[in-house]
Design a protein around this motif. Sequence first.
Motif, PDB file in Angstrom:
ATOM      1  N   ASP A  70      50.184  41.880  55.478  1.00 32.84           N
ATOM      2  CA  ASP A  70      49.327  40.532  55.230  1.00 32.84           C
ATOM      3  C   ASP A  70      48.284  40.436  54.348  1.00 32.84           C
ATOM      4  OD1 ASP A  70      51.543  39.486  57.113  1.00 32.84           O
ATOM      5  OD2 ASP A  70      50.053  39.091  58.536  1.00 32.84           O
ATOM      6  N   GLY A  71      48.275  41.254  53.584  1.00 29.52           N
ATOM      7  CA  GLY A  71      47.128  41.445  52.468  1.00 29.52           C
ATOM      8  C   GLY A  71      46.930  40.303  51.583  1.00 29.52           C
ATOM      9  N   THR A  72      45.741  39.901  51.365  1.00 25.19           N
ATOM     10  CA  THR A  72      45.284  38.780  50.444  1.00 25.19           C
ATOM     11  C   THR A  72      44.136  38.986  49.570  1.00 25.19           C
ATOM     12  OG1 THR A  72      45.040  36.366  50.413  1.00 25.19           O
ATOM     13  CG2 THR A  72      44.040  37.642  52.286  1.00 25.19           C
ATOM     14  N   VAL A  73      43.781  38.413  48.676  1.00 25.31           N
ATOM     15  CA  VAL A  73      42.543  38.819  47.858  1.00 25.31           C
ATOM     16  C   VAL A  73      41.637  37.660  47.892  1.00 25.31           C
ATOM     17  CG1 VAL A  73      41.809  39.269  45.623  1.00 25.31           C
ATOM     18  CG2 VAL A  73      43.993  40.331  46.390  1.00 25.31           C
ATOM     19  N   LEU A  74      40.500  37.878  48.128  1.00 24.52           N
ATOM     20  CA  LEU A  74      39.277  36.832  48.054  1.00 24.52           C
ATOM     21  C   LEU A  74      38.603  37.302  46.579  1.00 24.52           C
ATOM     22  CD1 LEU A  74      37.176  34.896  49.034  1.00 24.52           C
ATOM     23  CD2 LEU A  74      36.009  36.560  50.507  1.00 24.52           C
ATOM     24  N   GLU A  75      38.494  36.185  45.772  1.00 26.13           N
ATOM     25  CA  GLU A  75      37.804  36.477  44.713  1.00 26.13           C
ATOM     26  C   GLU A  75      36.599  35.488  44.602  1.00 26.13           C
ATOM     27  OE1 GLU A  75      38.775  36.448  39.713  1.00 26.13           O
ATOM     28  OE2 GLU A  75      40.248  35.342  41.031  1.00 26.13           O
ATOM     29  N   THR A  76      35.400  35.922  44.336  1.00 28.66           N
ATOM     30  CA  THR A  76      34.310  35.307  44.415  1.00 28.66           C
ATOM     31  C   THR A  76      34.006  34.740  42.959  1.00 28.66           C
ATOM     32  OG1 THR A  76      32.753  37.186  43.705  1.00 28.66           O
ATOM     33  CG2 THR A  76      33.142  36.947  45.945  1.00 28.66           C
ATOM     34  N   ASP A  77      32.990  33.579  43.125  1.00 31.89           N
ATOM     35  CA  ASP A  77      32.668  32.948  41.825  1.00 31.89           C
ATOM     36  C   ASP A  77      32.064  33.851  40.636  1.00 31.89           C
ATOM     37  OD1 ASP A  77      33.144  30.644  42.870  1.00 31.89           O
ATOM     38  OD2 ASP A  77      31.519  30.177  43.538  1.00 31.89           O
ATOM     39  N   SER A  78      31.505  35.082  41.078  1.00 33.47           N
ATOM     40  CA  SER A  78      31.056  36.063  40.250  1.00 33.47           C
ATOM     41  C   SER A  78      32.345  37.073  39.828  1.00 33.47           C
ATOM     42  CB  SER A  78      30.080  36.906  40.759  1.00 33.47           C
ATOM     43  OG  SER A  78      30.314  37.447  41.877  1.00 33.47           O
ATOM     44  N   GLY A  79      33.575  36.840  40.450  1.00 37.29           N
ATOM     45  CA  GLY A  79      34.452  37.722  40.030  1.00 37.29           C
ATOM     46  C   GLY A  79      34.821  39.165  40.861  1.00 37.29           C
ATOM     47  N   GLU A  80      34.060  39.219  41.851  1.00 38.18           N
ATOM     48  CA  GLU A  80      34.074  40.451  42.793  1.00 38.18           C
ATOM     49  C   GLU A  80      35.359  40.170  43.603  1.00 38.18           C
ATOM     50  OE1 GLU A  80      30.510  39.952  45.053  1.00 38.18           O
ATOM     51  OE2 GLU A  80      29.632  41.729  43.897  1.00 38.18           O
ATOM     52  N   LEU A  81      36.238  41.127  43.627  1.00 43.58           N
ATOM     53  CA  LEU A  81      37.529  41.135  44.447  1.00 43.58           C
ATOM     54  C   LEU A  81      37.407  41.896  45.856  1.00 43.58           C
ATOM     55  CD1 LEU A  81      40.003  42.162  41.710  1.00 43.58           C
ATOM     56  CD2 LEU A  81      39.287  39.787  42.296  1.00 43.58           C
ATOM     57  N   TYR A  82      38.072  41.269  46.951  1.00 45.04           N
ATOM     58  CA  TYR A  82      37.852  42.085  48.331  1.00 45.04           C
ATOM     59  C   TYR A  82      39.462  41.971  48.997  1.00 45.04           C
ATOM     60  CZ  TYR A  82      32.896  41.728  47.890  1.00 45.04           C
ATOM     61  OH  TYR A  82      31.589  41.851  47.408  1.00 45.04           O
ATOM     62  N   MET A  83      40.061  42.851  49.422  1.00 44.01           N
ATOM     63  CA  MET A  83      41.328  42.639  50.210  1.00 44.01           C
ATOM     64  C   MET A  83      40.988  42.390  51.570  1.00 44.01           C
ATOM     65  SD  MET A  83      44.639  43.312  50.451  1.00 44.01           S
ATOM     66  CE  MET A  83      44.877  43.527  48.868  1.00 44.01           C
ATOM     67  N   ILE A  84      41.708  41.561  51.926  1.00 46.08           N
ATOM     68  CA  ILE A  84      41.566  40.946  53.588  1.00 46.08           C
ATOM     69  C   ILE A  84      42.874  40.995  53.989  1.00 46.08           C
ATOM     70  CG2 ILE A  84      40.875  39.242  55.110  1.00 46.08           C
ATOM     71  CD1 ILE A  84      39.325  38.024  53.030  1.00 46.08           C
ATOM     72  N   TYR A  85      43.273  41.750  55.126  1.00 49.06           N
ATOM     73  CA  TYR A  85      44.614  42.268  55.557  1.00 49.06           C
ATOM     74  C   TYR A  85      44.419  42.124  57.219  1.00 49.06           C
ATOM     75  CZ  TYR A  85      42.824  47.082  55.752  1.00 49.06           C
ATOM     76  OH  TYR A  85      42.144  48.217  56.391  1.00 49.06           O
ATOM     77  N   MET A  86      45.552  42.388  57.861  1.00 48.13           N
ATOM     78  CA  MET A  86      45.820  42.772  59.156  1.00 48.13           C
ATOM     79  C   MET A  86      45.949  44.182  59.444  1.00 48.13           C
ATOM     80  SD  MET A  86      47.347  43.480  62.126  1.00 48.13           S
ATOM     81  CE  MET A  86      49.252  43.265  61.831  1.00 48.13           C
ATOM     82  N   ARG A  87      45.355  44.895  60.449  1.00 44.98           N
ATOM     83  CA  ARG A  87      45.208  46.198  60.559  1.00 44.98           C
ATOM     84  C   ARG A  87      45.551  46.430  62.125  1.00 44.98           C
ATOM     85  NH1 ARG A  87      40.557  50.203  59.025  1.00 44.98           N
ATOM     86  NH2 ARG A  87      40.058  51.126  61.007  1.00 44.98           N
TER      87      ARG A  87
END
Length: 228
Positions: A70-87
């Motif tokens: 269930d990986g998804t990507v959070l992109e901030t207004d400044s362009g930073e990327l974060y992977m959020i997922y179930m573990r």
Amino acid sequence: APGTGWNACDVWAPEMWYLRGKWYIYYAASTAVGVENWQNHRMGVLEAENPMGPYVDKGKLELGEHMAIDGTVLETDSGELYMIYMRRNHPTSKLRLYIAPMDSPWHISGESQLLSEPEHPWEGTINEGPIPVNRNGRLRVLYSANSAGSPDYCLAALCCEDPARILDRSAWKKIPYPLFKGNDSIIGPGHASITTSPDGTEDWLVFHSKSNLEGIWPECWNRVVNIQ
């Protein structure tokens, strides 16, 4: 899927994202078919110049040797990327949400941090299916709680109260009740995504629900797709 390897079987839950000028599909897959091999699921990513492909396999996301789906990507207004997922850390543990920094759409650049775990009775033992919502300078994560095979499956939310500390669990507040749950006509809604209407005036929620009240395998997994 290839004939052998970490992603040879049970390809699950693809998500398509347009990031930094290219299209990406994030997916989970396992080494072998069947419930007994679910713990072997890991996350991978594909890349393309346009949404219809062709896609290039960018490999497995290095999220450690724990079940990851269930990986998804959070992109901030400044362009930073974060992977959020179930573990899932071991076969009998609770299913939790983790967050990890990315320095590109296909590369994890730091250690995963715990974001959310089941705390309330309505969550059961499962937090899964995250989807980020970035609106008007506020970051939220919708997620699914409880079992997808249960009528109690529902949607809940986390709100980031300090975007400067996205990787710090204490910067996120969990709303202590489901935002979206079943009724007489919709059974066990969850694992949603959000898109906008063609004219841009509405947010549309796309989610699956159960077609019956059954709680026994395999009939409990009968699902329908809904949009609201």
